[in-house]
Design an enzyme around this catalytic site. Structure first.
Site, mmCIF file in Angstrom:
data_model
loop_
_atom_site.group_PDB
_atom_site.id
_atom_site.type_symbol
_atom_site.label_atom_id
_atom_site.label_comp_id
_atom_site.label_asym_id
_atom_site.label_seq_id
_atom_site.Cartn_x
_atom_site.Cartn_y
_atom_site.Cartn_z
ATOM 1 N N HIS A 223 -5.910 -5.726 2.967
ATOM 2 C CA HIS A 223 -6.056 -6.755 1.927
ATOM 3 C C HIS A 223 -7.520 -7.008 1.600
ATOM 4 C CE1 HIS A 223 -7.077 -10.352 4.450
ATOM 5 N NE2 HIS A 223 -6.316 -9.791 5.362
ATOM 6 N N ASP A 243 -11.895 -9.833 8.597
ATOM 7 C CA ASP A 243 -10.606 -10.108 7.937
ATOM 8 C C ASP A 243 -10.814 -10.248 6.437
ATOM 9 O OD1 ASP A 243 -7.985 -10.774 7.460
ATOM 10 O OD2 ASP A 243 -8.163 -12.824 8.206
ATOM 11 N N GLU A 277 -3.357 -11.744 0.064
ATOM 12 C CA GLU A 277 -2.591 -11.657 1.318
ATOM 13 C C GLU A 277 -2.643 -12.976 2.072
ATOM 14 O OE1 GLU A 277 -2.206 -10.868 5.765
ATOM 15 O OE2 GLU A 277 -3.805 -11.814 4.631
ATOM 16 N N GLU A 278 -3.803 -13.627 2.017
ATOM 17 C CA GLU A 278 -4.034 -14.819 2.847
ATOM 18 C C GLU A 278 -3.220 -16.031 2.405
ATOM 19 O OE1 GLU A 278 -5.460 -14.581 5.528
ATOM 20 O OE2 GLU A 278 -7.258 -13.326 5.487
ATOM 21 N N ASP A 305 -5.494 -4.260 8.898
ATOM 22 C CA ASP A 305 -5.924 -5.643 8.735
ATOM 23 C C ASP A 305 -6.731 -6.023 9.970
ATOM 24 O OD1 ASP A 305 -6.332 -8.249 8.056
ATOM 25 O OD2 ASP A 305 -4.217 -8.784 7.880
ATOM 26 N N HIS A 383 -11.080 -16.440 9.661
ATOM 27 C CA HIS A 383 -10.902 -17.514 8.669
ATOM 28 C C HIS A 383 -11.922 -18.644 8.821
ATOM 29 C CE1 HIS A 383 -6.458 -16.109 8.518
ATOM 30 N NE2 HIS A 383 -7.249 -15.338 7.823
HETATM 31 ZN ZN LIG Z 1 -6.444 -13.578 7.430
HETATM 32 ZN ZN LIG Z 2 -6.016 -10.352 7.401
#
Ligand SMILES: [Zn+2]
Ligand SMILES: [Zn+2]
Length: 445
Positions: A223, A243, A277-278, A305, A383
């Site tokens: 992603h 990420d 995606e998130e 990922d 994140h």
């Molecule tokens: Zn993520």
């Molecule tokens: Zn991810």
């Protein structure tokens, strides 16, 4: 931590909206409405733990595997609570599917084809291209992967789906991928925009046209979007280096070597950078659903990922995810590792990541065989504003492992046409030569 507290700027926007002071939250190029309805399908335990005092419409559902799910109508801003719980308590990415309408969410649950995804009658997965693949592996370049991670995680404050930066990043990825193809006539790239809840963020699809098995499709994806707990919209600080800039950079390195080597697959090979995606696997779901609706024959999907964090406590170099995946393909990922990485001294173990944990779950749910390699134990800065290359050690050494596995996956599953391309590529096939016919591509926007 109180999971019910909204992030500051978004909470402020919601209050302003409630008072009628503004018509939409300012996201630069995007009008993002935190009060817009969204319909979520999540595992019941996850949902209840994240939103204990949730008072919206919650309907119990089960998926094809019998897992207890909920289908819940909520507001876009409430996804933050759900995401934060998944990330900070369950310590994983993804965690749910999100839809613009209840009807779509209901149709998604009703059409769950996971059993087909698990049990699909697959081509024999075999390892028989060692000569080709072993020639590729030493070419994996740590500086090349590092440079892509560096760019993706610093060129914009974020790659959030509902920000202007999140719309610029896919254009850069498409151009980067196309530049690697250097004008090859059998390679094309497109922006996939047929997603009604991706906030206008496109996915990127690069296609290497297969030769005699062109109708059989091999997918390598990750992603492109990022998210963090700091700020919102254009002002969100979400570098997303691991990420999932690392996944996109790893894919890019696989593609680079394929192009340098003039690789011509018998099957059609597609590289995909998924949007959104998130916020509920939206981009990959739209693509997988489209491919299912068109009856495409996808013979294997590899998800990347997070590829570049090496946990200090890890006892193995990489892991293979065993859930949300086709068991036969999982075994193939292990076989590839054992054939190509184990002889170099690397080790693997198994792991699982829970419901809807990353984009391979979208493919599985749509009935296709999909699986995922994992960098190892959880990256604790996922994140956050600290998901940066520096915090990953300032290098891309760990990602070179999954890059090599990606090359093995592409080479063995894409297989090898008799003649490799030499630059400049031959572009004058006899007419009617089925080996060079164009694949059926998704409609362009
Ligand atoms: Zn993520
Ligand atoms: Zn991810």
């Amino acid at each position: 931590m109180n999971m019910r507290i909204l992030a500051g700027p978004l909470a402020a926007a919601c209050l302003l909206l409630a008072s009628g002071a503004v018509s939409a939250h300012d996201h630069g190029a995007m009008a993002f409405d935190p009060m817009a309805p969204v319909y979520v399908v999540a595992e019941r335990g996850t949902f209840q733990a994240a939103l204990r005092d949730f008072s919206g419409q919650v309907s119990p559902r089960r998926d094809a595997l019998g897992r207890q799910l909920v289908l819940a109508g909520m507001r876009e801003h409430q996804l933050e609570d759900l995401s934060r719980h998944v990330h900070e308590v369950e310590r994983r990415c993804g965690g749910y599917f999100a839809f613009a309408t209840r009807a779509e969410a209901e149709a998604f649950v009703a059409s769950d084809a996971s059993l087909r995804g698990f049990r699909a009658a697959l081509p024999a997965y075999a390892i028989e291209h060692q000569g080709m693949v072993n020639g590729w592996l030493p070419q994996v370049s740590e500086p090349a992967i590092r440079a892509t991670i560096q760019h993706l995680s610093t060129a914009w404050p974020n790659r959030y789906y509902a920000s202007s930066h999140g719309h610029a990043a896919p254009l850069w990825i498409r151009d980067q991928w196309l530049s690697l193809a250097a004008g090859r006539s059998d390679v094309s790239a497109e922006l996939f925009t047929a997603c009604n809840n991706c906030g206008g963020q496109p996915s990127v699809i690069l296609t290497i046209q297969g030769t005699d098995l062109a109708d059989e499709i091999v997918v390598l994806g990750g992603h492109l979007d990022s998210i963090s707990n700091s700020g919102s919209g254009d002002h969100m600080n979400a570098p997303g280096a691991d990420d999932d800039a690392s996944g996109i950079a790893t894919l890019t390195e696989v593609l680079r070597i394929a192009m340098v080597e003039g690789y011509r697959p018998r099957r059609t090979v597609m590289f995909m950078a998924y949007s959104a995606e998130e916020v509920g696997l939206r981009g990959s779901r739209a693509i997988a659903q489209r491919f299912a609706a068109e009856g495409r024959n996808v013979v294997g999907v590899l998800q990347m990922d997070m590829t570049n964090y090496r946990s200090p406590g890890s006892t193995s170099d990489i892991r293979v995810m065993t859930d949300n995946s086709n068991p036969q393909l999982v075994q193939f990922l292990k076989d590839l590792f054992d054939a190509y990485l184990a002889p170099l001294g690397y080790t693997r173990s198994d792991s699982s990541c829970g419901y809807a944990c990353s984009d391979h779950a979208s493919w599985t749910q749509a009935g296709f065989p999909a699986a995922m390699y994992d960098e190892g134990p959880f990256f604790p800065l996922l994140h956050t504003t600290n998901d940066t290359l520096d915090r990953l050690g300032g290098n891309a050494q760990h990602a070179t492992i999954i890059a090599r596995l990606g090359l093995a996956f592409m080479g063995e599953l894409g297989r090898e046409a008799k003649a490799r391309l030499q630059p400049p590529p031959p572009i004058t096939p006899p007419s009617g030569d089925s080996r060079l016919r164009r694949p059926t591509l998704p409609p362009r926007p």
